[in-house]
Design an enzyme around this catalytic site. Structure first.
Site, PDB file in Angstrom:
ATOM      1  N   LYS A 117      10.173  -2.429 -13.526  1.00 51.42           N
ATOM      2  CA  LYS A 117      10.861  -1.539 -12.588  1.00 51.42           C
ATOM      3  C   LYS A 117      12.255  -1.172 -13.072  1.00 51.42           C
ATOM      4  O   LYS A 117      12.729  -0.061 -12.841  1.00 51.42           O
ATOM      5  CB  LYS A 117      10.919  -2.190 -11.202  1.00 51.42           C
ATOM      6  CG  LYS A 117       9.566  -2.256 -10.518  1.00 51.42           C
ATOM      7  CD  LYS A 117       9.675  -2.708  -9.078  1.00 51.42           C
ATOM      8  CE  LYS A 117       8.318  -2.647  -8.387  1.00 51.42           C
ATOM      9  NZ  LYS A 117       8.386  -3.033  -6.963  1.00 51.42           N
ATOM     10  N   LYS A 199      -2.407   0.962 -13.939  1.00 49.24           N
ATOM     11  CA  LYS A 199      -2.813   0.790 -12.557  1.00 49.24           C
ATOM     12  C   LYS A 199      -2.570   2.069 -11.753  1.00 49.24           C
ATOM     13  O   LYS A 199      -1.584   2.775 -11.968  1.00 49.24           O
ATOM     14  CB  LYS A 199      -2.012  -0.361 -11.947  1.00 49.24           C
ATOM     15  CG  LYS A 199      -2.376  -0.705 -10.518  1.00 49.24           C
ATOM     16  CD  LYS A 199      -1.485  -1.838 -10.024  1.00 49.24           C
ATOM     17  CE  LYS A 199      -1.723  -2.124  -8.550  1.00 49.24           C
ATOM     18  NZ  LYS A 199      -0.805  -3.180  -8.052  1.00 49.24           N
ATOM     19  N   LYS A 202       1.011   4.873  -6.237  1.00 46.40           N
ATOM     20  CA  LYS A 202       1.372   5.922  -5.294  1.00 46.40           C
ATOM     21  C   LYS A 202       2.615   6.687  -5.729  1.00 46.40           C
ATOM     22  O   LYS A 202       2.933   7.720  -5.144  1.00 46.40           O
ATOM     23  CB  LYS A 202       1.561   5.341  -3.886  1.00 46.40           C
ATOM     24  CG  LYS A 202       2.563   4.221  -3.752  1.00 46.40           C
ATOM     25  CD  LYS A 202       2.504   3.689  -2.321  1.00 46.40           C
ATOM     26  CE  LYS A 202       3.369   2.453  -2.142  1.00 46.40           C
ATOM     27  NZ  LYS A 202       3.262   1.896  -0.776  1.00 46.40           N
TER      28      LYS A 202
END
Length: 337
Positions: A117, A199, A202
């Site tokens: 992140k 993966k 969203k």
């Protein structure tokens, strides 16, 4: 344990719209467990965790409430499952700070999700992002959780939670239950339709990569039609050399209940076009009742409000019991009531 029942705990961040990956990887498992009388179940709308990224306040509030409605629409009965907002239970933040003081920098430095992140959001590498696993540990430990349904990518966070709990217990006695992981057999990790090595997310910038739970039928079919596969034509599972087709086989199996072998036999001699259409239709059929129930729920504000009020109160009660015990153990002055 609560009474003679084990405690099951999980939650999702309140950002964006849930994806097919969120549903098949986590929410579907929650629903399957929701009638198991062996568990007392807590499911959080994890809005505090969502603050590690900058949020538009109005959209954020709407997304959080919609996530609550999606939990219920997917099949979680708010009368049988405690579905609540993380930010409505102040014990999460309070225990998070205490546990920060029992967590080592070296442990947090090893968290691969922080590294990922931080690379994506180099302009906002904040302390909350760094200590995210500690707040997650507080979430779990507050409810004396026995079982945590987690995806493969969250196992490292559960391990640090266990380490923190064991460290605290070794100092102060038997305070926290040490949680175990529950990982569903099917759909544990649904991959991107455009980059099947990654993966499904969203936050993916490629709209064709992700199926959202509220996508209409035409959108679902179009996205599966455009799904990346390979230069062959055989519907055969091989995650290494055929990741795109293998991902579609896993999705098809998760929504139909068919094994990989059954899927291969069903589509033997058929091309990728036929298979993609079948997967799209199966997914759309699975989402249709969920979407219908969701629309009913968002139109019934008073019902959702009553569920939130009731379950927030229940979460506050159980979390408060653990927090008071922890505060006493570490020597904080008791409040005058």
């Amino acid at each position: 344990m609560i009474g003679d029942k084990k405690v099951l705990y999980s939650g999702m961040q309140a950002t964006g719209t849930l994806t097919l990956g969120n549903y098949l990887g986590a929410l579907k498992n929650w629903v399957e467990l929701s009638d198991d009388d062996a568990y007392e179940r807590f499911y959080g709308v994890m809005d505090l965790h969502s603050l590690t990224l900058r949020q538009n306040p109005a959209e954020f509030r709407k997304n959080a409430r919609n996530l609550y409605a999606l939990y219920v629409a997917a099949g979680l009965d708010p009368e049988k499952n405690c579905i609540y907002f993380q930010s409505h239970v102040s014990a999460h933040a309070e225990l998070g700070w205490i546990l920060d003081c029992f967590t080592y920098m070296g442990e947090l430095n090893r968290m691969t999700q922080f590294k990922d992140k931080a690379a994506k959001h180099a302009d906002n590498i904040n302390a909350g992002l760094y200590t995210y696993p500690v707040l997650m540990a507080a979430d779990i430990l507050l409810y004396q959780t026995d079982v945590v349904p987690v995806g493969i990518d969250q196992r490292q966070h559960l391990e640090i939670c266990r380490d923190i709990a064991l460290r605290f217990n070794n100092i102060y006695g038997d305070v926290f239950t040490i949680p175990e992981a529950y990982i569903g057999k099917a759909g544990a990790k649904i991959m991107s339709l455009q980059e099947p090595e990654r993966k499904m997310s969203k936050s993916d910038e490629n709209a064709n990569a992700t199926i959202y739970l509220l996508d209409d039928v035409d959108t679902v079919l179009r996205k599966f039609k455009r799904a990346v596969t390979d230069s062959e034509s055989e519907v055969r599972y091989d995650a290494q050399t055929k990741p795109g087709i293998s991902n579609l086989i896993d999705i098809y199996g998760a929504v139909t209940g068919k094994t990989r072998e059954e899927t291969e036999r069903e589509f033997a001699g058929k091309g990728y076009g036929d298979f993609k259409l079948a997967v799209g239709e199966a997914v759309a059929a699975r989402l249709r009742p969920l979407q219908k129930r969701y629309q009913e729920l968002v139109a019934d504000k008073s019902y959702i409000d009553s569920c939130i009020k009731e379950n927030d109160g229940k979460a506050q009660y159980f979390a408060g019991k653990t927090l008071r015990k922890v505060q006493k153990k570490v020597g904080l002055t008791e409040r005058i009531r």
